[in-house]
Design an enzyme around this catalytic site. Structure first.
Site, PDB file in Angstrom:
ATOM      1  N   SER A 170      48.170 -43.490  56.561  1.00 41.59           N
ATOM      2  CA  SER A 170      47.163 -42.673  56.446  1.00 41.59           C
ATOM      3  C   SER A 170      46.095 -42.631  57.762  1.00 41.59           C
ATOM      4  O   SER A 170      45.785 -43.640  58.035  1.00 41.59           O
ATOM      5  CB  SER A 170      46.329 -43.152  55.234  1.00 41.59           C
ATOM      6  OG  SER A 170      45.046 -42.271  55.268  1.00 41.59           O
ATOM      7  N   ASP A 196      42.681 -32.063  37.382  1.00 46.09           N
ATOM      8  CA  ASP A 196      42.757 -32.019  38.663  1.00 46.09           C
ATOM      9  C   ASP A 196      44.140 -31.811  39.364  1.00 46.09           C
ATOM     10  O   ASP A 196      44.026 -31.042  40.286  1.00 46.09           O
ATOM     11  CB  ASP A 196      42.359 -33.820  39.043  1.00 46.09           C
ATOM     12  CG  ASP A 196      40.975 -33.979  38.745  1.00 46.09           C
ATOM     13  OD1 ASP A 196      40.211 -33.295  38.134  1.00 46.09           O
ATOM     14  OD2 ASP A 196      40.817 -35.325  38.532  1.00 46.09           O
TER      15      ASP A 196
END
Length: 400
Positions: A77, A188
């Protein structure tokens, strides 16, 4: 390239591909993206088999990926310090096992869920992933779902799985529920996987039937603002799960599968049947919120978009008073925005911080935003982050 959106997407694709090369070496097979979401109406209804109406944001999680055949899952990340996590897909395990902690639990959970359902080869299936996201974290805008869905569509592409958006959403919910340990509903992930540009998603969370509802606010002289309070209160830790358990207890006491099965017309009788007074406000919120979603659908279908505003404010009062998931900062957004001329406003997301949505006339958007900022300054809060929610497209492979 004259289209700014196309130019931005090309730049994001190039950035992710360059990042992959720098971190992993070699070339990615592609770059995939999935958006965050904001929920127009329908809060805390999805885990009650109810109705919701989210829309995808322009903000996305991007995943550049390449397939591996040695079982290694190398996750990087660009958004966290020391962002490299190296895992063995054969050893992935929920409940504190390999890969189930920290940010890596979300992409690792997707790999685990796909392995559990026999979608990935039992031996050797792995991947190198480079992740970059501009979905605000902690703002109630589903940054985790965006990361999950981006990972899922990347793996779908790498392994030629041919999964439908709905199947991807279900896999990602399993990853978040069973691997990361977050008891979320399906909204979501469905929003991130299934939304289309210029529309809100009217979703029945029980059977996943859905309809794309046109939402061209600009054409009507309107804007939908997102106000990120930039706070997350510790009270939220565990409170989501407790409210979900309370809703399930209320449904069981009423003899229904879920609170969505209680018609609004029977609200008073249903509440009177609940002997535990702590369950009554939870049930009242869910039952009335499902009705609010239907009211908003009817208004949008009729072209009465401005009349959606008061329904939003009504929903906030229910979340604040009955479900008790608001906080002073969210209440201040709603109060100051409405006092400055907004058509309506409410908190969005799980609560205890995060964001609110504000429906405004385009001509008054700047004044409403300024009023909210001034109210925060006067209260001694950090300045909020404001941006416009433009209904955007769901998960996809990016083209450079």
């Amino acid at each position: 390239m004259s289209d700014p959106a196309e130019a931005a997407e090309a730049a994001q694709t190039a950035e992710a591909a360059d990042g992959f090369r720098a971190v992993h070496g070699g070339e990615p097979a592609g770059v995939w993206a999935a958006p965050g979401r904001v929920n127009l109406i329908g809060e805390h209804t999805d885990y009650n088999d109810g109705f919701v109406m989210p829309l995808a944001l322009p903000h996305t999680a991007r995943v550049a990926a390449a397939r591996r055949d040695d079982g290694a899952l190398n996750l990087y990340s660009a958004d966290v310090p020391d962002g490299m996590v190296r895992l063995d897909t054969a050893k992935l395990a929920p409940g504190g096992g390999e890969g189930s902690a920290g940010w890596a639990a979300y992409p690792a959970g997707v790999v685990w869920a796909m392995r559990e359902e026999g979608l990935l080869p039992a031996d050797g299936a792995g991947a190198d992933l480079y992740v970059r996201s501009d979905v605000p974290t902690g703002a109630g805008l589903s940054s985790s779902a965006a990361l999950e869905v981006a990972t899922a569509v990347a793996l779908d592409g790498l392994y030629g799985l041919g999964l439908s958006p709905e199947r991807i959403a279900l896999l990602c919910r399993r990853a978040e529920n069973d691997f990361a340990g977050v008891p979320c509903g399906i909204m979501d992930q469905m929003a991130s996987a299934c939304c289309t540009a210029g529309h809100a998603l009217y979703l029945d969370t029980r059977d996943l039937s859905h309809r794309q509802v046109p939402l061209d606010l600009a054409a009507e002289g309107l804007r939908l603002l997102v106000v990120d309070t930039r706070v997350k209160h510790a009270l939220g830790d565990g409170e989501y799960a407790r409210r979900r358990a309370g809703c399930e207890a209320a449904a069981a006491a009423l003899g229904v599968r879920a609170l969505r099965d209680v018609p609004h017309e029977e609200l008073d009788r249903a509440l009177a049947r609940l002997s535990d007074p702590a369950l009554r406000p939870l049930a009242r919120h869910v039952i009335t919120e499902n009705r609010r979603v239907r009211r908003v659908i009817d208004l949008l279908d009729a072209g009465d978009t401005r009349d959606v505003g008061p329904v939003l404010t009504e929903g906030h009062a229910s979340l604040r008073d009955d479900f008790a998931v608001s906080c002073p900062e969210l209440d201040l957004v709603v109060e100051s925005a409405n006092a400055a001329g907004a058509l309506g406003a409410r908190m969005t997301g799980g609560g205890f911080g995060g964001s609110a949505v504000v429906l405004v006339e385009a001509a008054g958007a700047e004044a409403v935003g300024a009023a909210v900022a001034e109210a925060f300054a006067a209260a001694g809060h950090r300045p909020p982050r404001l941006f416009e929610a433009v209904p955007s497209t769901g998960a996809r492979r990016l083209e450079g």
